[in-house]
Each structure stands twice: as C-alpha cells, then as structure tokens.
Design a protein around this motif. Structure first.
Motif, PDB file in Angstrom:
ATOM      1  N   LEU A  15     -47.199  50.109 -69.828  1.00 34.28           N
ATOM      2  CA  LEU A  15     -48.355  49.238 -69.714  1.00 34.28           C
ATOM      3  C   LEU A  15     -49.359  49.612 -70.796  1.00 34.28           C
ATOM      4  O   LEU A  15     -49.621  50.807 -71.014  1.00 34.28           O
ATOM      5  N   HIS A  16     -49.911  48.609 -71.472  1.00 38.45           N
ATOM      6  CA  HIS A  16     -50.860  48.830 -72.555  1.00 38.45           C
ATOM      7  C   HIS A  16     -52.155  48.093 -72.227  1.00 38.45           C
ATOM      8  O   HIS A  16     -52.132  46.915 -71.843  1.00 38.45           O
ATOM      9  N   LEU A  17     -53.268  48.782 -72.404  1.00 38.03           N
ATOM     10  CA  LEU A  17     -54.567  48.166 -72.177  1.00 38.03           C
ATOM     11  C   LEU A  17     -55.546  48.739 -73.190  1.00 38.03           C
ATOM     12  O   LEU A  17     -55.675  49.963 -73.305  1.00 38.03           O
ATOM     13  N   ASP A  18     -56.180  47.876 -73.966  1.00 39.05           N
ATOM     14  CA  ASP A  18     -57.177  48.357 -74.910  1.00 39.05           C
ATOM     15  C   ASP A  18     -58.291  47.331 -75.047  1.00 39.05           C
ATOM     16  O   ASP A  18     -58.125  46.152 -74.718  1.00 39.05           O
ATOM     17  N   GLY A  19     -59.427  47.808 -75.531  1.00 39.03           N
ATOM     18  CA  GLY A  19     -60.565  46.916 -75.665  1.00 39.03           C
ATOM     19  C   GLY A  19     -61.728  47.620 -76.341  1.00 39.03           C
ATOM     20  O   GLY A  19     -61.585  48.699 -76.922  1.00 39.03           O
ATOM     21  N   ARG A  20     -62.883  47.025 -76.260  1.00 40.12           N
ATOM     22  CA  ARG A  20     -64.066  47.603 -76.884  1.00 40.12           C
ATOM     23  C   ARG A  20     -65.253  47.476 -75.933  1.00 40.12           C
ATOM     24  O   ARG A  20     -65.349  46.559 -75.129  1.00 40.12           O
ATOM     25  N   TRP A  21     -66.155  48.474 -76.023  1.00 41.41           N
ATOM     26  CA  TRP A  21     -67.398  48.409 -75.279  1.00 41.41           C
ATOM     27  C   TRP A  21     -68.444  47.600 -76.045  1.00 41.41           C
ATOM     28  O   TRP A  21     -69.214  46.850 -75.477  1.00 41.41           O
ATOM     29  N   ASN A  22     -68.438  47.792 -77.348  1.00 44.85           N
ATOM     30  CA  ASN A  22     -69.355  47.056 -78.218  1.00 44.85           C
ATOM     31  C   ASN A  22     -68.777  47.079 -79.621  1.00 44.85           C
ATOM     32  O   ASN A  22     -67.612  47.442 -79.801  1.00 44.85           O
ATOM     33  N   GLU A  23     -69.560  46.733 -80.611  1.00 43.16           N
ATOM     34  CA  GLU A  23     -69.046  46.616 -81.965  1.00 43.16           C
ATOM     35  C   GLU A  23     -68.689  47.953 -82.603  1.00 43.16           C
ATOM     36  O   GLU A  23     -68.004  47.992 -83.617  1.00 43.16           O
ATOM     37  N   VAL A  24     -69.155  49.057 -82.032  1.00 43.82           N
ATOM     38  CA  VAL A  24     -68.909  50.349 -82.664  1.00 43.82           C
ATOM     39  C   VAL A  24     -68.077  51.291 -81.790  1.00 43.82           C
ATOM     40  O   VAL A  24     -67.844  52.433 -82.172  1.00 43.82           O
ATOM     41  N   SER A  25     -67.640  50.864 -80.630  1.00 42.09           N
ATOM     42  CA  SER A  25     -66.871  51.740 -79.757  1.00 42.09           C
ATOM     43  C   SER A  25     -65.728  50.981 -79.100  1.00 42.09           C
ATOM     44  O   SER A  25     -65.853  49.799 -78.776  1.00 42.09           O
ATOM     45  N   SER A  26     -64.621  51.669 -78.927  1.00 43.37           N
ATOM     46  CA  SER A  26     -63.424  51.040 -78.362  1.00 43.37           C
ATOM     47  C   SER A  26     -62.631  52.069 -77.581  1.00 43.37           C
ATOM     48  O   SER A  26     -62.907  53.278 -77.634  1.00 43.37           O
ATOM     49  N   TRP A  27     -61.624  51.605 -76.862  1.00 40.96           N
ATOM     50  CA  TRP A  27     -60.806  52.472 -76.036  1.00 40.96           C
ATOM     51  C   TRP A  27     -59.394  51.913 -75.922  1.00 40.96           C
ATOM     52  O   TRP A  27     -59.163  50.723 -76.175  1.00 40.96           O
ATOM     53  N   THR A  28     -58.478  52.762 -75.553  1.00 41.46           N
ATOM     54  CA  THR A  28     -57.097  52.334 -75.351  1.00 41.46           C
ATOM     55  C   THR A  28     -56.445  53.218 -74.295  1.00 41.46           C
ATOM     56  O   THR A  28     -56.727  54.418 -74.214  1.00 41.46           O
ATOM     57  N   VAL A  29     -55.593  52.619 -73.463  1.00 37.09           N
ATOM     58  CA  VAL A  29     -54.883  53.333 -72.400  1.00 37.09           C
ATOM     59  C   VAL A  29     -53.430  52.867 -72.397  1.00 37.09           C
ATOM     60  O   VAL A  29     -53.157  51.662 -72.510  1.00 37.09           O
TER      61      VAL A  29
END
Length: 731
Positions: free
Chosen positions: A338-352
């Motif tokens: 399972l892949h999940l990724d995204g961003r909190w705002n224009e300068v920060s992001s995350w991936t799981v």
C-alpha cells in the motif's frame, strides 16, 4: 496482516516525525525554486536518447508522430552547473523534485541510473543479468535452477555468503532473510522503467542489508501506452511480455504479464517462469495526496544441471552429471504493498508504504558425486512499514535547505528446513528452524547549499534489532544477540568547480549481522554487529559537450565480517556463518559516456578492486593478508549504440571480469576470468511495430563460475552463443 509491536525506538521516531510535521504545518508556504526538472529525458549526454523516451500514444498529436519510433533526435543542449555525481545510461523520464523526498540523484555520490531504453528490449533468463550493463557491478552466475545468480559490488561477491546489497522494487524492500534477491526474478525487463544503483556507505534511508549500497527497480506507472513483445530463440526459448497502462482522470492502473520457457544451454536445465503484476493508484492533486495498491506474483519451476569438474566444464560444458539427474527447484514469491503520499503545504510532504512479502523455495540439490542430495525448504513472510517526511523551508543564510526524516520497520517470520533425500525422497531431517527477526530504524538527513555550487548532506541512522529463534530438532530457543542501537553517521559533500566539473567526497557507516541462526545467542558471550565504515572521493566532469565521465577512489573496512559457511557435503551442517575477521576493501572506478552525435552513443566503465583480510579469525591464521574469495580484481563493461538509418539501429555491448581466488588462503588456482560481447539489430517497421535480432556471447567465449569449500569444488559453465528474434508492438 498480523504485525508484531514495534520497539520503543520506532515509537519514539514516529513521535518525532509527528512533532516535525506539526512544525512544518505551521510554516508559511513559500514558493520553491531550484531543482525542478521537467518530466522528460535526463539532460546528461549519456541519457540523450537515440529513440523517443515515451512510446507513441493511441492518439498522435503532432506531425512527428508519423516518424519511426527510433528516428534520431536533436543533439543535447549545453549542460547546466553540475549539481550531482550521477551518471545515466539510456533514456530516463525524470519527475520534478522541487517537492517531496530528496531525489537520489542529489543526495548520494556514486549513483548510476539504467534507463528504460537500455532495459526493456533485453531478453534474459533472469533479471539480475541486466545488471551486467551497470558500472562496477559483479554479476555471479550459478545457473542452477531457481538459484541462478546474484549481483553485488564494492568488493563483495555474489556468492550468497555475504549479501551486501539492499534490493527495492518500487521502493519496497525485497531481500530474503539472508539478504538474497529472489524478488528481482519477478520483474521482467519490459516492465522496468529504470534501475538506480547507489554504491557506497552514505545512504541513510535504509539499514538492514544496505552494507555496500542498494538498488531500486522502478516499474511502469501511469500512462495509456501498451507494449507487447514475443521472442523465440536458442535452447528452446519462448517468451511473451505484455505491459499496459490506463489513465483516466484521477485513476491510473497498470498491468503486466510475463512468461518465459526455456530448455537451457546445458542438459537438464529446463525452466518455466510466470510473472504477474498490477498497480492501482488514485490521485487528488487538488487535495495534495495519492493512494495506491501494488501487487506482484512470480513462479519458477526449474531443473538443476549440476556442477562439473573443471575438465568436464572446459571440454563438455553442456552435459549434466548423472548424480544431478533428480535435482530440481521450485520458487514462488509474492509482494503486496500500500502506498500513500501527500503534502501538508507547499514546502512539506510525507510518504508511507506498508507491505507484505512472501517467499517459498523448495530445492533438491546434490553438489558433487561424493555428496548426498538435500532438500532445502524456505518459507518466509516479511511485513514492513516505511514512512518519511520532508521540509523545504526558505532561509536567508543558504541557497537551499531540505530536511528529511523517516522510519522503517520490518517483521520477519522465517522457516528453514533441510532433509537428506534420495531421488527427492526424504530419509532424515537435519535442520528445522523457526525464527523471527524484527528490525526498526530511524534516520534524519539534510541537504544544505550555503551557495549554489556547494551541497552538504549530513545524515544519521539508528537501528535496533530483536527476535527469537527456535531450533525445533534440538528443542532449544535462543534470543537475538543484544546488538544495541546501531549508530550509522554519514556525510556527503559535492562542490561544482565549474559548470562542467564537480568534486565530491563522502564518509559513512553501515552494519552487518549474522543470518539465520548466527544472529541469535547460541553462546554465552554477546556479539556486536560488524561495522562497515567507508569513504569515497571523486570527480565528475564534462571536458567536451559530448563527453562526460566520473573517476573515484573508495575504501570500506569491516570490524568483524561474517560469512555463510557453505558446508555443501558436510551433513549435518553446524548452522550458517563463520567469522572472516577484520576486512578492507578498496578500489578505483572510472566511467566515461559520450553522445558523439544524435545517432551515436558509447560508454565504458572500469573498476579495479581488492578485498583483503586484515586481521583473521584466530582459527584461520593462514588467511591473514589474503584476498577474500570470489572477488575479481577488475570489472569492465561498455557499449555502443548507432542509428544506422532512420529505421535501423545497431547496439553492441559487453562485460567482463578478472580472475579471483576460490578460497581464503589463496592457494587454489584462480578462476572466473572472462569477457563477452553481445549485439542486437533493430528494424523499426512502423510507429507501432519493430523487429529485433539479438545475439549473446557473440564470440562464443567460455566462462566458468567456480566455487570451493573444504576440499570440494564445482564449476558451472555460462551459456554459449545464442540468438533471439523478437517482435515488439506498441499500442
């Protein structure tokens, strides 16, 4: 899936990431500039394509679509300032990296990227053979059933005694418990988008098995193109590959089917392979996140041709000895993630990423006429989680700053059984292992550019391991050695002297523990992990607009290396590993790549290396100062692509290696030296159809893989000259 509870180290790391994410969310969004790359072919001369980087779509949108797919392209533009030490072979589509995790191209030094144009038209028995095109990589060819071969680098051999390379498929860890690479067989060439090989000790993203570096195989994702390939050739080879993608709105899906059937070069070497995969992704760009599911399955049923004496291998390489008549193996692997990724705002992001790997292998093997047949059964289930977060703030004191942190956890449950057998009928059992191995790691790294030309990448990784081992035959249970928290500091620096030249240096530490029973406390004293500390210094330069190269010197030292003891005919075996001692590996790598014109490209790579035992195990004093077995003194590879005419393309490539000692006292004659060449001629009949003739081992040079243990030895001849005809259809 059922997961064990992570350790306090992992929980602390997750809490730290949560706090980091909250700090990021409170930061004001800032526009980001700097390292954005358009989703097109890589800009280095080595990556400039002789054919378009993207297959034709179903609906051509320009007049250019009427040209053959391998029509020449424009010459490369003058390069921008060197911001990395990466070399690329073949065509690679590069995504923008002004957001999200740090790109491997920008963080690590000795990185080589093999693009789709170099991979997808290859036809190999096993996908590890594709790494013969990668600079500085040693490919070891057992050619025995499902255990057909491996690859390695930086002075570590591919014997399986020390598996030093972390393998990933689409970012998912894909090693077995001993560090082997059975999951690589499940990815056929046509499905590959690129392979990124990171050599060295300065990659903080991964811990377990990342001793000398890692290799990440990225497969096709998205798009609406399809491609099919049908191949027939020598030794009864028949192969079908089919890849298709659909993309509509927020949804994308990709499917792959691969089937290969071959009688093998040698007698009693039939193999039947089937690979299936699927990817399903849902993307919401307006909300800044993406979710996906990937699944992969592979099955291989193969006969084993057996090992020969040196005389037999040289004089009658295609025979199979009578004692191997009932040897065979069967392997099944599956991987779901399972892949999940995204961003909190224009300068920060995350991936799981969360995954589950399953590996089953049954092998009936007899290594020599004097030995007995064994049944070796392995059943492994690995479950894991990877998470990372990145933050790209705008600061006044630096040209660019990127902070990244992550956690990785894996829970393994493994079973290993061995039996004495006669013609695959069990007579007695001499191994029954049931063991868990859990690992948790946390890392943090930063990219700091105080000025545009200078990149500094400090990093730290911490690892914790735990588990329990059950020896069912002996009725004993052992806890894992108290390895403590394994600290792995790292530092990389890259400086662009001019727009055409950059120098770099890195230093880092990785670790190794025993495999199987040797990671568990079967003795009173406690063992520490072997720490592998390495450094590298080099230069990447572009003396001419059409030519680029990289030259480096590297070293790696291990505090207490362990290696698996073969014990091929000694039954019952004592377990798994033996101590090698303190070791030192060092070498020089030289790589050159030239795009002489829009229709002509060449590349060559040469690695000189040596692996020695500095302080041996007390039980083996004669190995002091000697070379580690099966490590060739040099590795060489190269190739030439030439567009002969708008519809005709010729490729020639080759690889080779020097000889190596077969055992650690260096008293047995060296073996393993070879060089071989391959060629292919492709005719582009239309935008959709092409035909290819591929000839391997053009000069029919003989190469013998050799092993030696406790007075016994065996030789396995590589394939002789072979030819394959393929029809490819893009739709």
């Amino acid at each position: 899936m059922s997961l064990h509870h992570p350790s306090s180290l992992t929980l602390a790391a997750l809490a730290a990431l949560s706090l980091l994410s909250q700090a990021q969310a409170q930061s004001a969004p800032q526009p980001q500039s700097g390292d954005t790359l358009a989703p097109t072919a890589a800009t280095s001369p080595a990556a400039t394509p002789l054919s378009p980087s993207t297959p034709p779509s179903n609906q051509p949108s320009s007049a250019a679509s009427s040209l053959p797919a391998n029509a020449p392209t424009a010459a490369p533009a003058a390069p921008a300032a060197q911001q990395d030490a990466v070399l690329t072979l073949g065509t690679v589509r590069v995504e923008a990296r002004s957001k999200g995790p740090l790109d491997v191209r920008r963080v690590f030094s000795s990185v080589d990227v093999l693009g789709a144009s170099l991979l997808e038209d290859q036809h190999a028995d096993y996908s590890w053979e594709l790494l013969t095109r990668a600079p500085g990589v040693q490919v070891t060819q057992f050619k025995q059933g499902t255990d057909a071969g491996r690859f390695s680098f930086r002075g570590f051999n591919g014997e399986g005694r020390v598996n030093a390379v972390k393998l990933l498929i689409d970012g998912i860890p894909s090693n077995d418990n001993a560090g082997g690479m059975p999951y690589l067989d499940a990815v056929f060439p046509l499905e590959m988008e690129r392979i990124a090989v990171v050599r060295g000790t300065n990659d903080a993203r991964y811990g377990l098995y990342n001793i000398a570096g890692n290799a990440d195989v990225q497969t096709r994702q998205g798009g609406n193109e399809g491609q099919a390939s049908v191949t027939v050739g020598s030794y009864g080879t028949r192969e079908v590959q089919l890849a298709k993608g659909w993309e509509s709105g927020d949804w994308s899906q990709n499917y792959f089917i691969g089937w290969r059937d071959s009688d093998g070069y040698r007698d009693h070497a039939d193999a039947h392979k089937l690979a299936l995969s699927g990817k399903w992704f849902y993307t919401r760009n307006d909300l800044g996140w993406r979710a996906g599911l990937t699944a992969r399955y592979f099955h291989n049923d193969a006969l084993e041709s057996g090992y020969l004496t040196r005389e037999e291998a040289e004089q009658t390489p295609r025979i199979s000895p009578a004692y191997a008549a009932s040897d065979r193996s069967e392997r099944t692997v599956s991987q779901v993630a399972l892949h999940l990724d995204g961003r909190w705002n224009e300068v920060s992001s995350w991936t799981v990423k969360a995954y589950r790997n399953a590996y089953e292998n049954q092998r009936f093997v007899r290594f020599s006429a004097a030995g007995v047949q064994q049944e070796r059964d392995n059943d492994e289930h690995h479950e894991g989680l990877l998470a990372s977060a990145s933050w790209r703030p705008t600061v006044d004191w630096a040209h660019e700053v990127v902070l990244e942190g992550g956690v990785e956890a894996q829970w393994q449950h493994n079973e290993a059984q061995r039996y004495r057998t006669v013609d695959r009928v069990r007579t007695s059992q001499f191994r029954a292992w049931d063991f868990d191995q859990d690992s948790q790691g946390v890392y943090v790294q930063a990219l700091i550019r105080p000025v545009a030309a200078l990149s500094i990448i400090p990093a730290l990784r911490l690892e914790h391991l735990d588990g329990q081992f059950h020896d069912l035959l002996a009725g004993k249970t052992y806890a894992m050695y108290d390895y403590g928290v394994v600290k792995q500091p790292k530092l990389s620096v890259i400086y662009a002297i001019t727009p055409q030249a950059s120098v770099y240096a890195n230093w880092g530490r990785t670790f190794q523990i025993g495999s199987g029973i040797d990671a568990y406390k079967t003795q009173e004293r406690n063992l520490r992990p072997s720490l592998n500390t390495g450094w590298e210094s080099g230069m990447k330069w572009q003396p001419l607009r059409v030519l680029e190269g990289r030259l480096s010197y590297w070293e790696q030292r291990a505090t207490g290396e362990v290696a698996r003891v073969l014990g091929v005919d000694g039954l019952p075996d004592a377990g798994g590993n033996g101590n090698v001692g303190r070791t030192r590996r060092r070498g020089v790598d030289l790589q050159l790549s030239a795009q002489w014109s829009p229709t002509s490209r060449t590349w060559v790579a040469y690695s000189r290396q040596k692996a020695t035992i500095v302080t041996p195990d007390p039980s083996a004093p004669l190995t002091a100062g000697k070379e580690i077995e099966n490590v060739p003194h040099y590795l060489v590879s190269g190739g030439w692509d030439q567009q002969l005419a708008p519809r005709w393309k010729l490729s020639v490539w080759g690889n080779g290696q020097g000889g190596y000692y077969l055992e650690r006292t260096n008293t047995v004659a060296r073996a393993g030296q070879y060089i071989q060449f391959n060629t292919s001629l492709t005719y582009q009949a239309s935008q959709q159809w092409s035909l290819q003739l591929q000839v391997k081992n053009l000069a029919n040079r003989h190469y013998l893989y050799a092993w030696y243990d406790s007075g016994s030895s065996g030789y396995s001849p590589a394939d002789g000259r072979s030819a394959y005809v393929s029809a490819d259809w893009r739709f």
